[in-house]
Structures are given as C-alpha cells and as structure tokens.
Design a protein around this motif. Sequence first.
Motif, mmCIF file in Angstrom:
data_model
loop_
_atom_site.group_PDB
_atom_site.id
_atom_site.type_symbol
_atom_site.label_atom_id
_atom_site.label_comp_id
_atom_site.label_asym_id
_atom_site.label_seq_id
_atom_site.Cartn_x
_atom_site.Cartn_y
_atom_site.Cartn_z
ATOM 1 N N VAL C 48 0.963 -0.948 0.123
ATOM 2 C CA VAL C 48 -0.337 0.332 -0.095
ATOM 3 C C VAL C 48 0.923 1.362 -0.096
ATOM 4 N N ALA C 49 0.888 2.022 -0.849
ATOM 5 C CA ALA C 49 1.206 3.414 -1.123
ATOM 6 C C ALA C 49 0.674 4.776 -0.220
ATOM 7 N N PRO C 50 1.714 5.834 0.467
ATOM 8 C CA PRO C 50 1.446 6.269 1.230
ATOM 9 C C PRO C 50 0.212 7.441 0.086
ATOM 10 N N GLY C 51 -1.287 7.739 1.462
ATOM 11 C CA GLY C 51 -2.277 8.446 0.169
ATOM 12 C C GLY C 51 -3.150 7.516 -0.144
ATOM 13 N N GLU C 52 -2.782 5.997 -0.059
ATOM 14 C CA GLU C 52 -3.669 5.172 -1.374
ATOM 15 C C GLU C 52 -5.134 4.926 -0.094
ATOM 16 N N PHE C 53 -5.522 4.616 -1.670
ATOM 17 C CA PHE C 53 -7.012 4.283 -0.727
ATOM 18 C C PHE C 53 -7.187 2.805 -1.115
ATOM 19 N N VAL C 54 -6.821 1.625 -0.272
ATOM 20 C CA VAL C 54 -7.262 0.328 -1.170
ATOM 21 C C VAL C 54 -8.127 -0.081 -0.495
ATOM 22 N N THR C 55 -9.711 -1.033 -0.545
ATOM 23 C CA THR C 55 -10.353 -1.749 -0.950
ATOM 24 C C THR C 55 -9.790 -3.033 -0.857
ATOM 25 N N VAL C 56 -10.654 -3.755 -0.608
ATOM 26 C CA VAL C 56 -10.378 -5.002 -0.325
ATOM 27 C C VAL C 56 -11.230 -5.814 -0.411
ATOM 28 N N VAL C 57 -12.408 -6.752 -1.126
ATOM 29 C CA VAL C 57 -13.528 -7.528 -1.667
ATOM 30 C C VAL C 57 -13.031 -9.248 -1.211
ATOM 31 N N GLY C 58 -13.846 -9.394 -1.472
ATOM 32 C CA GLY C 58 -13.551 -11.349 -1.028
ATOM 33 C C GLY C 58 -14.564 -12.571 -0.559
ATOM 34 N N PRO C 59 -14.545 -14.022 -1.140
ATOM 35 C CA PRO C 59 -16.038 -14.395 -0.126
ATOM 36 C C PRO C 59 -15.778 -14.199 2.046
ATOM 37 N N SER C 60 -16.638 -14.263 2.208
ATOM 38 C CA SER C 60 -16.922 -14.133 3.550
ATOM 39 C C SER C 60 -16.024 -16.080 4.016
ATOM 40 N N VAL C 226 -8.540 -2.085 -6.004
ATOM 41 C CA VAL C 226 -9.582 -3.085 -5.445
ATOM 42 C C VAL C 226 -8.116 -4.191 -5.129
ATOM 43 N N LEU C 227 -8.703 -4.674 -3.727
ATOM 44 C CA LEU C 227 -7.598 -6.274 -3.783
ATOM 45 C C LEU C 227 -8.825 -7.123 -3.444
ATOM 46 N N VAL C 228 -8.887 -8.628 -4.464
ATOM 47 C CA VAL C 228 -10.045 -8.939 -4.764
ATOM 48 C C VAL C 228 -9.080 -10.656 -3.846
ATOM 49 N N MET C 229 -9.611 -10.971 -2.688
ATOM 50 C CA MET C 229 -8.554 -12.127 -1.924
ATOM 51 C C MET C 229 -9.798 -13.871 -2.862
ATOM 52 N N THR C 230 -8.474 -14.467 -2.627
ATOM 53 C CA THR C 230 -9.018 -15.941 -2.849
ATOM 54 C C THR C 230 -10.067 -16.519 -1.793
ATOM 55 N N ALA C 231 -10.750 -17.526 -2.103
ATOM 56 C CA ALA C 231 -11.427 -17.655 -0.659
ATOM 57 C C ALA C 231 -10.508 -18.372 0.013
ATOM 58 N N ARG C 232 -10.961 -18.916 1.238
ATOM 59 C CA ARG C 232 -9.775 -19.407 2.578
ATOM 60 C C ARG C 232 -8.868 -20.915 1.341
ATOM 61 N N ALA C 268 -14.656 -12.607 -11.146
ATOM 62 C CA ALA C 268 -13.264 -12.654 -10.098
ATOM 63 C C ALA C 268 -14.037 -13.337 -8.490
ATOM 64 N N ILE C 269 -14.828 -12.557 -8.391
ATOM 65 C CA ILE C 269 -15.247 -12.804 -6.746
ATOM 66 C C ILE C 269 -16.422 -13.987 -6.912
ATOM 67 N N GLU C 270 -17.306 -14.098 -8.127
ATOM 68 C CA GLU C 270 -18.052 -14.988 -8.190
ATOM 69 C C GLU C 270 -17.771 -16.053 -8.538
ATOM 70 N N GLU C 271 -16.276 -16.820 -8.997
ATOM 71 C CA GLU C 271 -15.366 -17.709 -9.368
ATOM 72 C C GLU C 271 -15.167 -17.507 -7.699
ATOM 73 N N GLU C 272 -14.672 -17.082 -6.507
ATOM 74 C CA GLU C 272 -14.137 -17.193 -5.219
ATOM 75 C C GLU C 272 -15.185 -17.893 -4.720
ATOM 76 N N SER C 276 -16.265 -20.993 -2.266
ATOM 77 C CA SER C 276 -15.989 -20.560 -0.426
ATOM 78 C C SER C 276 -17.629 -21.032 -0.367
ATOM 79 N N PHE C 277 -18.434 -20.894 -1.407
ATOM 80 C CA PHE C 277 -19.959 -21.432 -0.709
ATOM 81 C C PHE C 277 -20.091 -22.255 -0.668
ATOM 82 N N GLN C 278 -19.159 -23.406 -1.349
ATOM 83 C CA GLN C 278 -19.776 -24.788 -1.920
ATOM 84 C C GLN C 278 -18.750 -25.505 -0.284
ATOM 85 N N SER C 279 -17.694 -24.885 -0.242
ATOM 86 C CA SER C 279 -16.874 -25.887 0.750
ATOM 87 C C SER C 279 -17.593 -25.139 2.089
#
Lengths: 252, 271, 287, 287, 321
Positions: C48-60, C226-232, C268-272, C276-279
Amino acid sequence: MSRAFASPSLAVQRGILGAVLLVACWEGAARGLHLPAYVLPAVSDILAGLWSKRATLIDAAGYTLLEALVGYGLGCLIGIGLAVAIALVPALRSAILPLATAINSVPVVGYSPLILLWFGIGVSSKIVMVAMAVSFTILLSMLAGLDRVDRRAVDLMKSFGASRFGVLWRLRLPTALPLLLAGMRVSTVRSVIVAIVTEMLGAHGGLGWVIYQAVLQIDFVQVWAAIFVASAASLAFFGLIGFLERKILFWT
Amino acid sequence: MSSPVATSLGEAGAAARSIAMPAPLRKLIRLLLGLVVAAVIWEGAVQLFGIRPYYLPRLSTILMAIAATPRAYVDGFLRTLAETLIGFASGGAFGVLMGVVFFRVRALREMVFPIFVVSQTIPVIAFGALVVLWFGNTLLAKAIIAFYLTFFPVTVNTLLGLETVDPKQVALMRSFGASNRQLLLRLQLPTALPQIFVALRLAASLSLVGAIVGEWFGDTTGLGVLLLQAMFTENVVAIWAALLAAALLGTGFYAVVAAVERRLVFWNAEQ
Amino acid sequence: MQAARLPHPGPATEAPQAQPKPEPLLELRAINKTFGPVAALSGLQASVAPGEFVTVVGPSGCGKSTLFNIVAGLEEPDTGGILRFEGKSCHSADLLGRVSFMPQRDLLFPWRNVVDNAILALEVEGMPRDQARAKALKMLPEFGLAGFEKQYPNQLSGGMRQRVALMRTFLFERDLMLLDEPFGALDALTRAMMQRWLLDVWQKYRRTILFITHDVDEAIFLGDRVLVMTARPGSVKLEQVVDLPRPRRPEIVTSPEFVRLKRTLLDAIEEESMKSFQSSIAQEKTP
Amino acid sequence: MQAARLPHPGPATEAPQAQPKPEPLLELRAINKTFGPVAALSGLQASVAPGEFVTVVGPSGCGKSTLFNIVAGLEEPDTGGILRFEGKSCHSADLLGRVSFMPQRDLLFPWRNVVDNAILALEVEGMPRDQARAKALKMLPEFGLAGFEKQYPNQLSGGMRQRVALMRTFLFERDLMLLDEPFGALDALTRAMMQRWLLDVWQKYRRTILFITHDVDEAIFLGDRVLVMTARPGSVKLEQVVDLPRPRRPEIVTSPEFVRLKRTLLDAIEEESMKSFQSSIAQEKTP
Amino acid sequence: TGSLVTAAPAAELQKASLRLKWLPQAQFAGFYVAAAKGYYKAEGIDLTINPGGPNLLTENLVATGADTFGLSGGTDSVFAARDKGLPIVCIGVSHQITPFIFVTRKDGPVKTIQDFKGKTVTTWFTGANHVLNGMLAKEGIKPDELKIQPQQVSVTPFVDGSVDVVTATYYNEFYTIQSRMPKDSLKTFVAEDYGITFPRDTLIVAEATAKEKPELVKAFLRASLKGWKDAFADPKGAVDTMMATAPTLDRAQQEFMLTEVKRLMTSGAAAKNGMFWIDADAVKTAHDFFLKYGVISKPLDLAAAYDASFIQGVPQADRLP
Ligand SMILES: Nc1ncnc2c1ncn2[C@@H]1O[C@H](COP(=O)(O)OP(=O)(O)OP(=O)(O)O)[C@@H](O)[C@H]1O
Ligand SMILES: Nc1ncnc2c1ncn2[C@@H]1O[C@H](COP(=O)(O)OP(=O)(O)OP(=O)(O)O)[C@@H](O)[C@H]1O
Ligand SMILES: Cc1ncc(C[n+]2csc(CCO)c2C)c(N)n1
Ligand SMILES: [Mg+2]
Ligand SMILES: [Mg+2]
C-alpha cells in the motif's frame, strides 16, 4: 404513548389497592376470627406496638443496619477485589473460582455455628456472615460482567496501544457495572436478612435479638413489629442501591 | 455433534480428543483430583500449622466422625434432600405459574407483585415458629419454608424472560393464526426458559437454605438438626461433618439442575 | 446534493492516480496464518502506497479480518512471512498503537458521550482529557456531529454512530487507517451517504486507507485500487486499479466505465465465492 | 454456475410479463395509518395480481413494514381506506392466518431444529407433527437443506437460516407471500446466491410475492414490478414495470437495460431518501 | 420405637404429642425410654415426641393446640405465659432445684459474689438472668454495677479468660467447661445458697386438655414416670435409647447429663413426694420473686396455673424413682 403516560399512576394505584386489600384481609382475619396474638396479631395492634416500642426498635434497627452495611461494604470490596484480581491475573481463576463455588454451595446459615464460635456473638460475627454472603454474589456477578466484554472491543483498545490495566479501567469495569450493580441490589436484602438470622442465634442487640427475645417473652406483637421494621429497613436499603444504580447506569 | 461431512482435519481433531478420554470422564477425574488436592492441603495445613482442632479439626477426624455414625448422616442427608426437592419443585412450579399469570394479567401483577417483593424482605427464621404452629412438625412445614425462599426469584425471572420475547416473533406466530395458548407454549415459555433456569439454579441453593433453616424449628432428622445439635453441644467436629454433608448436597443438587439446564437450554450454551 | 446537510471538508483536490509508486507504506510478502487446523491466509502478497485508498473484497471467511488483525498488531502471522511498515521490517506486535483501526461494528462505549468516545484513543495515549476534548470538539462539524457532543450512543442513529467511530479512528492520528466493513451494518441508502462523505473527509486528511467491504459498488466507488481475495486460505487473486476520476459523483455507479469494472470484479469474485460457498455448505455441519 | 450446489427446482418456465392484469389478488386504496402523532402511511394505493412478484423500495421509516403488518392482519389501518383480498373487501384482522408472512429477520426459534422450525405454521394450523415433518422433509432438498434437518439454527450459516425461514413461509401455503427484507442481514455475496435461488423456487411454486428491500439491484433483479415509496407518510411514488426477460442470469445486472432501470429508480429514491435523511437528522436530537 | 410391652388395641390409641424445650438429649431420656418401651401405647397413647429449638416456644405450641404436652422452660416461662393470657396449665415440675450455676475460676479475681462488681458476667436472657438478678439483689448489688452480657452458644470466651463469670447448666455447659479446663480449677455460685429456688423444666398442657381429657393427662404422667424410673434404674440403657435417637451425640456427655438430671429431678420436694411433684411453696416463692422483679406484670392465680391434681393422682410409689 398515551398508555405509557397513563400506566405509571395506574400501576401505583393498583399497588396501593393490593396493599390495602392485604392489610384489610389480615386485620379482618385477626379481628373477625378473634385470633390470639400468639397466632397472628392484628395489623393495627402491630402498628400500635411498633409505635410504643419505637425507641427500642429504632435502636435495634440501627444496630442491625450497621452490621448489614459494614458487612455489605466489606463483602462488596472483597467480591470486587477478587473479581478484578482474576481479571488481571487469569491464572487465579482456576484457583479461586472452584473454591468460591464450593463454599457458596453451602447455605450461609450453615456456616453460622462456626462463625459464631470463631468470632463470638458480638457485631463482628454478623459482619463476617454478611460479608461472606455478599462477597460471593458480588464476585460471581462482577466476574460475569467482566467476562461479558466484547472481544473486538478489547482488540480495539489494544490497537490503540492500551495496557491490560488500561483495558480493565476503560472497558472491562464499565462493561461489568450493570451486572455488578444488579448483584449489589439483590445483596441488600440478603445482607439485612443474614444479619438478622445470625443475631437470632446469639447477639448483644439488633432486630434479630429483639425478635428472639420477644418470642421467648411470648410478645408476638413485638415480634411482628420488629419484622415490619426489618422489612422497611431492607426496602429502604434496596431502594437506595436501586436509586444509585439508575443514577450510575444512565446509558442502559 | 459428529459430522458426516467433516474435513479430514476436523476428524483428526476429533480423533485426538477421543484418544485423550471422553469429556465427562475427564471432568470427573479432574474434579476428583481437585478434591484430593484440597483434602491433602486441609489435612497438611492443620498438622503443619498446629491449628487447634477447636477452630479447624483435621479432615480425617471429621470423616471418621461421619463413619462412626453413618446412619445419622445418611438419614439426615435424605431427609433434607426430600425437603429441598419438594420445596424446589413446588416453588419452581408456583414461581413459573405466577410469572405467567403476572405476564398475562397486568392488573394482578401491579396489585400483588409489590407484596411479593415486601414478603421477600422478611427473614424466614422470624416466622419459622409460625409455620410450625400452622403446619405442625411435618415435612410440609419445611417444604413450605423452602418454597417461600424459592418461588420469588423464579417468578421474577419468568416474568423477565417472558418480557424479552421478540414482538416480531409474536407477530409471526399471530400471522400464522396462533392462539394465546399456542403462543405461550410454543414461543413465550421456550424463550423464557434460559432466564427461568438462571433462577432455578439460584433456587436450588435457596431451597436447601429453606430446608436447613426449617429444620431448626423442632425437627428430628436432617442436616439442619445435626448442625444445630452440634452447634449447641460445641462439637466442632460434628459441625464440620454436617457442613460437609450439606456441601455435598448443595453442590450435587446444583450440578444436577445445571446439567438439566444444559440439556434443556442447549441452544443458549452453544453460543 | 451530496453536501445538503453533510459538512463540506474544504475544497476537494484531485486524487493521485496510478502514479509510479513511491516507497510503500505497508508491504506484506508471503504472509501465512493458520489457526490450529484452519489455514486462514496463505502466501498473501500486497503493498500500500502512502495516501492510497485501497479496498479489499473477498468471500466471507477468506481471511480479510485476519489480515487486518495482523496489520493492527493483534495477531502474529506464521513465521516466514515478511511484514514491512514505513520501509522497516517488523513484527506484528510492533504495530500495536501505530495503526488506526476501526473494527466491523462501531464498538462505541455506551457510557461515554460522543466526544469521550471520539477521544478514547487519545486518552489511552496519555493526552490530558481537556486537551483531547478540545481537539475533538474542533473536528465535530466536519463529521456532521456539531451540537451532538454530549449525546450518548443510544441517542444516535446508525449513520451517526459510524461517524463517531470514524472520528475516533481519525483522531488516532496514524499514517495507516484500517477500516473493516465500516458501513456493513447500515442500510443501503444511509450507506451511500456515508461513502460520499468518507471520500470528502479522506481527501481533506489524506490518510492512507485500507478498507474491507463486501459490496463491489462500494469497493469501486471508494478505491484507488481494489484487491480481490481468494477463498480460504486467503491470498490476493486480483489487483484492479480503479481509473475513475475524483471527486466521484454518485451518478458514476451507472457510468459505462464503472459498470465495466464491476463486471471484471464480479467475475473474479463469483469464481471465488462459489468455491467458498460450496465448502461452507460442506462444513456447516461441524460448526 | 448458479445451480452448482443449489437445488434446481425443475425446468424454469418463462414468467408472465406485464400482461393485461386479471382480477387483482390484493388491492389497497386510500390506506392511512397513524401511530399517535406519527402518520406512517397516507393515501397508499396499490394492487398485486395473482402470481406476480412485486418488490417495494423506499427510505427507512417510510412505512414499508407497516404496510406489511396491515396485509398480514397484524395492524388495522385507519378507517376510510379500502382493503380487498381475493376480490372481497375485508378488515385487516380477517387476513390473520391467510397470508404467509416472513419478517425482516429470520426469527427462527433456537430450540427447534431445521424441520421443526419449518413446520411451525403447520403445527399452529393443527396438523399432526409427524405428517407435517414428512411434508417438510420432502421439501428440504429444494431448499438446499437436505441432510440438515436435525441441525439447530445456531449451527447454520446466515444463508441457510434464511432458507429455513423461507421454507417455513412456503410450507404455510397461502396465495400471498410477504417477504420483509428477507436478505437484509446477509452479506452481498450470499445475498446474490439467495436471490437467484429464490427466483428458481418462485418459478416452481408460482406464489404471489410482495418483497421489501433496500437494495435497488435486488428490487430490479427479482421483481415484475418495483414500487418506490415516498418518505413518511408513505405512499407509492413510482410504479416501475421491470421488462427484463426471465429466467434472469446474474450477468443481467451489468446489462444496459438493467442499468437504465437502476438510474430511473435511483433518481426517484434519491429524492425521497434525501427528504427522510434530512428530517431524521433534524429529529435525532430528540430521540 | 419398638415396643417391648404388648400394646393396647391399636384402635383405642389416642394421638398426642410432646414438645420438648430442646433437641433430643439425656435431659429428656425418660420420655424417650417410655416411648421406646411402649409405655405410652400401653396407656392408650400414640405419642410423638417433637424436639424444640432455639426459636421455638413450647408454651405457645401447647397453647395453640399444635402440641398436646410440653416440657417447657420452667416456672418463669409458665408464669410469663399465663401473664400474657396463654391458656396453659402446669401439670408437673421436673427440675426441683435451680439447674443453673454461675462459674468462675478458682484462681481468678472473683472470690465472693461481691466480686462480681465491675466484672464481665455472661448469662442467658432466657430465664437464667432472673436467677442472677435475684442473687445480686440478695447481696445488695445493682445489675448496672457489673457488665452483664448475653451468653453465646460457646463457653470459649470463659475458657479463654475474656469472661469472668459464666452461666452453666449442671448437666450441659458445666460438663463442657470441666472437659476443657483443669480439674478443680473452678468455683461455682449456687442459687440455693442465696435463698433462691428456681424450678425449671415444667410439664404443661392446654387448659382445654386439662379440663376435657384428664384421663389422657394422667395416663401420660404414669407412662412418663415409668420411663424415668427405668432410665434411672438402667442409665446405660437409657443413654442407648438417646444415642439411637440422636446418634451424633457424645456418649460420655449424655451419661454425665443423665446423672445430673437425676439429681435435679429427685432433689427438694421430689425426694419425698416423687418426680414431677409440684411444690406449692416453691411455686409461690418463685411467683413472688418474679412479681418483684417485673417478670410478670400482676399477681397470678397459682391454683389455675399449677394443677397438682394429676400428679397427685398417680400413686406415690410410681412417682418415686
Ligand atoms: N482466532 C481464531 N481462531 C480460529 N479460527 C479463526 C480465528 N480467527 C479467524 N479464524 C478463521 O479464519 C478464517 C478467516 O476468518 P476472518 O474473520 O479473517 O474472515 P473474513 O474474511 O473477515 O470473513 P467475513 O467477511 O465474514 O468477516 C475463518 O474461517 C475463521 O473461522
Ligand atoms: N407500533 C408503532 N407505534 C408507533 N410508531 C410506529 C409503530 N410502528 C411503526 N411506527 C412508526 O411508523 C413509521 C414507519 O415504520 P415502518 O417500520 O413501517 O418503516 P419501514 O419502512 O419498515 O422502515 P425500515 O426500512 O427501517 O424497516 C416509523 O416512523 C415508525 O417509527
Ligand atoms: C440461644 C440459646 N442460648 C442458650 C440457651 C440455653 N441452653 C442451651 S443448651 C441448654 C440445655 C438444654 O436445655 C440450654 C438451657 C438456649 N436455649 N438458647
Ligand atoms: Mg471479517
Ligand atoms: Mg421495516
């Protein structure tokens, strides 16, 4: 809205009606069935007796309240102190808690013989008994309160760099306050009762002593007068702590 | 609790636990261990610090006193247990009943509840003599004293519990066309159950207090009688013996109530 | 319209966009975290760079909060990973008190009024109460809380409570702010208000923000990236730069560029999330 | 993808769209409702055709739940309004037990397992337990709950809890279903799953549904028609027919028609929500 | 309680109860022996023995009909009850002489009763205090010249030396004190030495019982006397009976108690007239004494309060131990 507005006074009216009905039934039964005083004295006789013995009864109530209050204060301090110690040093929990629960599972009256033997029949045995009864209630409710804290709130405090003590002072103690005060409110009546019960087993004075003496002198009007005074004293103590509770817990 | 679709890791965890020993047995062993340690400390401390037996007798002396007259303690235990159970059951039942009645009939609640509160400020011991006068030297008289101590907390908590029922859940039930009775049995009482059990646990201790104090009014058997007898003959060993028996009864009964609670109010414990 | 009743935090400046990054403020490399048998994070990489606004999404359950706990100093990652803050390698615990952290719920203390809740972190730092209060009082109007300083949390609406929690976080002046789903508990409309307002405040104070959300619209609307995270076990699946101009108007959510970004991210999210929904369905039997 | 683990409720049929309406199932005219000094609904007008899926959006506190309570038979509207159900004029109370109602939260009973929660309404109706359970067990797979019948609510994820609540509502077989923000408590991803699944189930059972939501995407994705309510006192501000083909795929949310509908609705809502937001800020000082 | 004597036909048994003044102990051995040997049954009485307790008043329970017979506190409590209008009648007196003594240490500062002045004296406010007051009055000492305190359950304060004079019953506390202090280290003050006799342990019935069921009362007395005679004839067996009733009692103490109780029950007028004899003179003296010290508010009708006809109805031979 309008119902909420109307109901308090209605509730009070009904409460008064209930009390009046009870007194009327009591008086009616005692007078109507000509019950002798040693079975059930009439309320009017009890009140008259209360008035004529007011000096003795007030003295005795003062004596009992002194024991109850000192024991209560001591019990609160011990209970809170132990709970805080457990909160600060978690290792203490497994040492203190099982012991406390085991001791608490025996009715306090069960200890009265030992406490009377150890501390004599003076004021100190009553104070010890009251303190014992109160401190367990306080310890358990305070611990429940301290444990109720939201883990995420603790994390928040820690992320601000707060120490264990900082978390305790700024978060755990305020969180525990509602349960602590509820425990303290319940303990008021208990402290007066325990003082009286212990007095009845041997004392130099107090309402329990008055009741004991009055039973032996077959003065049942005085027995009931003392019970009335004890009940009033308990209610006053209860009301006082309840009042403080509402003042302190403004946010609930 | 075991899962048909458990992950291999989950199964590994479960296996590790089952190798260790089933949970209840482990608990029991830990309890026994704790008791043994406490006993050793007691015995040792009395010997080591030379505590006068008048203040604290040795545990072995106390146990030997019990062993010398086991019948007295067994009879006393059973008798007190019976009184406790009757008082607890009647106080619990009446307490729940009054809680429901007060919940339903607001007027009655406002009339009677304050009287209940006042009644609880009267020490039982002050009118124990009256109970004996009215109900004689019977089991009933003791049970009534236990009852008097137990019903009130149960009433208060039942009422509290019933009042925590979510109005949205009530609306849901009513939208199904539920009657008042169905509402009470299917929604309100189950909702109040955890709160009721908090009071029942308290009542378990209080009914024992009631039974013991009740026995101080001229009874022939019971732990309270043994306690009083010991107290007035200054027999410290006998006082401790009666206390231990009372502790066993108290903890045991409390544990039973708590176990029943865990079983019936399973949904609360697992949060 | 957006400033109708909300405070205006001064003239909005253009945000720096996808500039060649300076020395990152925060750098994570090969971060793993396991809880007993559960691997929450695995090989996570981010900076993360100084002054940046980074958002993070990802499955529960993918480890977003775990990531935040590590950066907030509350949880130590497994050994082997690299955690660098302000250019220096450090342990998680070193970050305690150096990052301002706002958890998922507002966690206001009901016994403290608005001002006293806001100054909590300052008090912990040891600042005298009067001084802290004076500082907070000056900030109240900007947070739309002027005149509410003596109110207690139970007297506030959900949106106002979130603003108090944010103010508490802002008053704890640290270079990096971690916001864990701050608007998760708000209804969609109040939420939209709060998003716009947060952008205004951020542009005035220029803090570096790492922001978790479940809502893709929110992630795009707020973030520089935006950072998209993988399932666990969680790691970064996709880093999407958001090249929308600032200040952003609410209408932007129906603009073609926005919709295009949303499509990319949703895929991207749908895939992840299907993973995670299945597991999770399989696991729910062993809670 | 959407049916990966979710049950597939049989061949999906095309939904009837904006046909010339038959006799409406529910008809409301000039409905007012005041709570003491608060006017919650004023001059509300609406009708729902059999088999229709109508979604309702509107600012918080505009009277949506009040409307549902009236239709569920729980709250009597002020005199003067007209309430017609199945062609017959009636009182609100007459509808008790005739409409299946699902409130905002799932409201599962924690002491009942999945099956027993699902059969609650049947039990109240007087059906013997065994019979009711057998009926529910047959339905479990369709609701993605096969094998979970003995689980208790605290062992379920949020999405599964909602499915149990929906199953309870479906088992209470009434022509009209009222769903009050059934997915409000779910995170955005689980929510998307549930929406698609609900459409499948609805298309199989063909019940009439009135559905409250705060989420415009959800309202468009699900509904045949979207009702936008005004700020308090609530009435219908806009009736927007959704002329998107069914079955609807998740991708539809980024389609131009969808985005166009969203713009129209957002503008209408924006206007109302600003009104209610301002009045709420003005009121918050006197909670 | 197994019966050794073949009982009268069960149908004729009349239910009755005896309320004691205290918990089961050898002080009441005769009643338990009589019950154990079936003497009450033989007289046609199905008797239940109810113990007393610290907060129970025998007079009250008998007056209200809760119990048929009572072994109540003593002459003082009978007078007090009559004074308050409780309809009870005394049908027999058990302890013919004062059972209380005042105990001090031989090597202590208290040599004569005059030395009580300024000292700490503990006593029970359940009757014993009247004896103390009477003894002090006889010596011209005012009660406020010494520190009189309620006596607690325990005699430890005396043993520990924090109390100068302690009250004891011959049969109970005196035993405890002797077992905890060196032999011959005690000095006692006896009421009779100061001209005071204070008969205790009175048998009472309700006035109605006395009037309506005189046969029952007589039968009860006959059976009780038989029990006491047996108890004194076979103290070991009597203590066995007590130990069976209350197994946690201390056997040695019970044996001591029975010896002392025998002395108290067979002293004074009883030596000649037998047990439970009502000595009109002693009663009159006690009455005047209580009147003088305000224990009772007005002179009482002694004949109504003490009905000697029942005990006199039992042949003298059966009364003598
Ligand atoms: N202290 C802990 N002990 C054991 N497991 C944990 C712990 N904290 C988190 N986990 C597990 O780690 C995984 C990641 O959790 P985390 O809270 O980071 O997810 P998340 O992405 O924040 O989820 P959500 O979006 O629901 O907030 C979860 O499976 C969780 O059960
Ligand atoms: N029983 C009641 N007594 C008094 N006021 C009420 C009552 N029920 C609802 N109201 C008021 O009526 C208005 C409409 O409430 P309602 O619950 O219908 O709103 P809503 O549109 O469902 O809001 P939300 O989106 O937050 O669920 C609100 O201002 C509410 O405070
Ligand atoms: C609180 C109290 N204290 C002392 C006594 C007197 N007392 C104790 S044991 C005993 C011997 C049995 O009669 C006596 C006379 C009492 N009764 N109650
Ligand atoms: Mg999280
Ligand atoms: Mg609503």
